[in-house]
Design an enzyme around this catalytic site. Structure first.
Site, PDB file in Angstrom:
ATOM      1  N   HIS A   1       0.853  -1.199   0.000  1.00 33.00           N
ATOM      2  CA  HIS A   1       0.000   0.000   0.000  1.00 33.00           C
ATOM      3  C   HIS A   1       0.889   1.249   0.000  1.00 33.00           C
ATOM      4  O   HIS A   1       1.423   1.643   1.031  1.00 33.00           O
ATOM      5  CB  HIS A   1      -0.891  -0.020   1.242  1.00 33.00           C
ATOM      6  CG  HIS A   1      -2.016   0.975   1.230  1.00 33.00           C
ATOM      7  ND1 HIS A   1      -2.058   2.063   0.373  1.00 33.00           N
ATOM      8  CD2 HIS A   1      -3.157   1.045   1.969  1.00 33.00           C
ATOM      9  CE1 HIS A   1      -3.169   2.749   0.606  1.00 33.00           C
ATOM     10  NE2 HIS A   1      -3.844   2.160   1.567  1.00 33.00           N
TER      11      HIS A   1
ATOM     12  N   HIS B   1      -2.731   7.002  -0.999  1.00 31.21           N
ATOM     13  CA  HIS B   1      -3.744   7.622  -0.139  1.00 31.21           C
ATOM     14  C   HIS B   1      -3.203   8.404   1.059  1.00 31.21           C
ATOM     15  O   HIS B   1      -3.922   8.632   2.022  1.00 31.21           O
ATOM     16  CB  HIS B   1      -4.763   6.572   0.356  1.00 31.21           C
ATOM     17  CG  HIS B   1      -5.428   5.825  -0.759  1.00 31.21           C
ATOM     18  ND1 HIS B   1      -6.217   4.714  -0.553  1.00 31.21           N
ATOM     19  CD2 HIS B   1      -5.418   6.026  -2.100  1.00 31.21           C
ATOM     20  CE1 HIS B   1      -6.657   4.261  -1.718  1.00 31.21           C
ATOM     21  NE2 HIS B   1      -6.182   5.045  -2.672  1.00 31.21           N
TER      22      HIS B   1
ATOM     23  N   TYR C   1      -0.783   7.493   3.202  1.00 25.15           N
ATOM     24  CA  TYR C   1      -0.228   6.699   4.308  1.00 25.15           C
ATOM     25  C   TYR C   1       1.300   6.649   4.174  1.00 25.15           C
ATOM     26  O   TYR C   1       1.876   7.325   3.327  1.00 25.15           O
ATOM     27  CB  TYR C   1      -0.881   5.312   4.326  1.00 25.15           C
ATOM     28  CG  TYR C   1      -2.354   5.397   4.660  1.00 25.15           C
ATOM     29  CD1 TYR C   1      -2.769   5.741   5.948  1.00 25.15           C
ATOM     30  CD2 TYR C   1      -3.334   5.195   3.687  1.00 25.15           C
ATOM     31  CE1 TYR C   1      -4.122   5.854   6.259  1.00 25.15           C
ATOM     32  CE2 TYR C   1      -4.683   5.307   3.997  1.00 25.15           C
ATOM     33  CZ  TYR C   1      -5.070   5.636   5.279  1.00 25.15           C
ATOM     34  OH  TYR C   1      -6.406   5.756   5.589  1.00 25.15           O
TER      35      TYR C   1
HETATM   36  C1  FMN Z   1     -14.804   0.903   3.240  1.00 22.43           C
HETATM   37  C2  FMN Z   1     -13.597   1.175   2.396  1.00 22.43           C
HETATM   38  C3  FMN Z   1     -12.341   0.870   2.895  1.00 22.43           C
HETATM   39  C4  FMN Z   1     -11.195   1.078   2.104  1.00 22.43           C
HETATM   40  N1  FMN Z   1      -9.970   0.661   2.566  1.00 22.43           N
HETATM   41  C5  FMN Z   1      -8.886   0.695   1.755  1.00 22.43           C
HETATM   42  C6  FMN Z   1      -7.663   0.062   2.130  1.00 22.43           C
HETATM   43  O1  FMN Z   1      -7.543  -0.582   3.188  1.00 22.43           O
HETATM   44  N2  FMN Z   1      -6.634   0.154   1.265  1.00 22.43           N
HETATM   45  C7  FMN Z   1      -6.714   0.826   0.080  1.00 22.43           C
HETATM   46  O2  FMN Z   1      -5.735   0.898  -0.674  1.00 22.43           O
HETATM   47  N3  FMN Z   1      -7.885   1.405  -0.304  1.00 22.43           N
HETATM   48  C8  FMN Z   1      -8.962   1.319   0.472  1.00 22.43           C
HETATM   49  N4  FMN Z   1     -10.171   1.829   0.044  1.00 22.43           N
HETATM   50  C9  FMN Z   1     -10.297   2.367  -1.325  1.00 22.43           C
HETATM   51  C10 FMN Z   1     -10.793   1.256  -2.278  1.00 22.43           C
HETATM   52  O3  FMN Z   1      -9.815   0.238  -2.438  1.00 22.43           O
HETATM   53  C11 FMN Z   1     -11.155   1.800  -3.664  1.00 22.43           C
HETATM   54  O4  FMN Z   1     -10.014   2.360  -4.254  1.00 22.43           O
HETATM   55  C12 FMN Z   1     -12.265   2.845  -3.587  1.00 22.43           C
HETATM   56  O5  FMN Z   1     -13.356   2.374  -2.817  1.00 22.43           O
HETATM   57  C13 FMN Z   1     -12.767   3.202  -4.990  1.00 22.43           C
HETATM   58  O6  FMN Z   1     -13.341   2.080  -5.578  1.00 22.43           O
HETATM   59  P1  FMN Z   1     -14.962   1.971  -5.708  1.00 22.43           P
HETATM   60  O7  FMN Z   1     -15.390   3.277  -6.300  1.00 22.43           O
HETATM   61  O8  FMN Z   1     -15.161   0.777  -6.607  1.00 22.43           O
HETATM   62  O9  FMN Z   1     -15.499   1.767  -4.329  1.00 22.43           O
HETATM   63  C14 FMN Z   1     -11.314   1.646   0.826  1.00 22.43           C
HETATM   64  C15 FMN Z   1     -12.597   1.985   0.341  1.00 22.43           C
HETATM   65  C16 FMN Z   1     -13.719   1.732   1.098  1.00 22.43           C
HETATM   66  C17 FMN Z   1     -15.080   2.034   0.512  1.00 22.43           C
END
Ligand code: FMN
Length: 366
Positions: free
Chosen positions: A169, A172, A174
């Site tokens: 990762h 975002h 981090y």
């Molecule tokens: C509840 C939730 C938790 C997430 N946790 C992470 C994470 O742990 N690591 C990460 O790289 N992105 C995380 N994301 C981002 C998602 O991987 C993804 O990039 C984002 O939801 C956009 O995709 P979508 O529009 O299909 O939901 C999270 C998103 C959501 C909704």
């Protein structure tokens, strides 16, 4: 809506996928004391049964005292958490699934409303939680090398447990992204610098160490983003040249797959071309890429956290870009969080059965 091209197999080194759909990593915080439970295993296995090609786990933290701000986020170290992950991968394999853990260190982050704190101060390149505001400590060179080692150890453990790849990762806002981003990386040693290429050294060291730990044939994915939770409009690379200087050293260090996080996959990365982030990353590095961001949904995930309901949306624009060869894989977050059968419904053309996403879905793990 037919999307049969997404249901072609994909091969990358030792990784063999039956289709192009990836479950995006999504933190769920259902692993008390960092240990994934049988419910977590069932949650992932049901997505494998629902025809997801590759499951990327929620972020799971590496072995550093302050890698997490939440006791319910899974660890990827220690006997009990690794036994929990073994149960997860065994259950996913039992239904024919393929999975990679997403290895994570949060860096300097704010405490959760619960007030829980890790046993050491949050750590990052310069201690900034947001630009200009200190929220933790600046890492020493020893901290850095121990963190590099922690990622490598977790990757080696992932391979031993039976996972098919690892994802680091680096997105975002981090830890790894805090090194990439100048406002949070004000170091004056060899891990800082005025250029993005200089600030990439920490990530390059992690990728090299992970590569050494897993061997040449085991795929390494790196998740990256321009945007940060601290600043949605931030851009690390403002030109293709800057992006090349950022990503090529990472590819040379051992990244096989760039997982290019955007909130909306259709947003062009630079003016003068409609290529998105994954399209540019593939063009500049020659590596495989994953696109992500509001695939099949009307609104982006940050709006969803604010309470906006997202409704199903056509895949036509996604398929146009996929058919053009912009990216190899497509990650899907919220639709798969809410509906374990989303991928199968797409495969079978059952678009009338697709559901909306609202944040209530976050409350349960099913
Ligand atoms: C509840 C939730 C938790 C997430 N946790 C992470 C994470 O742990 N690591 C990460 O790289 N992105 C995380 N994301 C981002 C998602 O991987 C993804 O990039 C984002 O939801 C956009 O995709 P979508 O529009 O299909 O939901 C999270 C998103 C959501 C909704």
């Amino acid at each position: 809506m037919t999307a049969q091209q997404l249901f072609q197999p994909f091969r990358l080194k030792s990784l063999e996928l039956k289709n192009r759909i990836v479950m995006a990593p999504m933190t769920r915080s259902f692993s008390p004391e960092g240990v994934p439970t049988p419910k977590v295993a069932a949650y992932y296995a049901s997505r494998a049964e629902g025809e997801v090609g590759l499951i990327v786990s929620e972020g799971t933290v590496v072995n550093r005292p302050a890698s997490s701000n939440d006791p319910n986020i899974p660890h990827f170290y220690g006997e009990r958490p690794l036994a929990g992950w073994k149960a997860v991968i065994d259950k996913v394999h039992a239904v024919g699934g393929v999975m990679a853990p997403q290895l994570w260190h949060m860096g300097v982050v704010a405490a959760k409303p619960s007030g829980w704190l890790p046993p050491a101060p949050f750590e990052g390149p310069s201690g900034y939680v947001v630009p200009g505001k200190i929220g933790g400590v600046a890492m020493t060179e020893d901290d850095i090398s121990e963190t590099v080692w922690a990622f490598a150890q977790a990757a080696a453990d992932a391979k031993t447990l039976g996972f098919s790849a690892v994802e680091i990762h680096g997105a975002h806002g981090y830890l790894i992204d805090q090194f990439f981003w100048h406002p949070t990386n004000q170091r004056i040693d060899g891990y800082g610098g005025q250029t993005l290429a200089e600030r990439t050294r920490f990530a390059v060291e992690i990728i090299r160490a992970v590569r050494k730990a897993v061997g040449p044939d085991f795929p390494i994915s790196l998740r990256i983003s321009q945007w940060k939770l601290q600043d949605y409009a931030a851009k690390l690379a403002t030109t293709p040249q800057e992006m090349e200087a950022w990503l090529v050293p990472l590819a040379e260090a051992g990244v096989d797959l760039f997982h290019c996080s955007q909130r909306r996959f259709w947003d062009p990365e630079f003016t003068g071309s409609d290529l998105n982030f994954a399209g540019w990353a593939k063009k500049l590095t020659g590596k495989s890429t994953i696109t992500v961001g509001s695939v099949g949904l009307s609104g982006d995930f940050l709006a969803a956290f604010q309470g906006e309901t997202s409704t199903p949306r056509s895949l036509d624009e996604l398929l146009r870009r996929f058919d053009r060869g912009d990216f190899d894989l497509v990650a899907v977050g919220r639709p798969l969080l809410a509906d374990a059968g989303w991928s199968r419904k797409i495969h079978e053309g059952r678009s009338s059965e697709l559901t909306s996403f609202s944040k209530e879905a976050l409350a349960t793990l099913s």
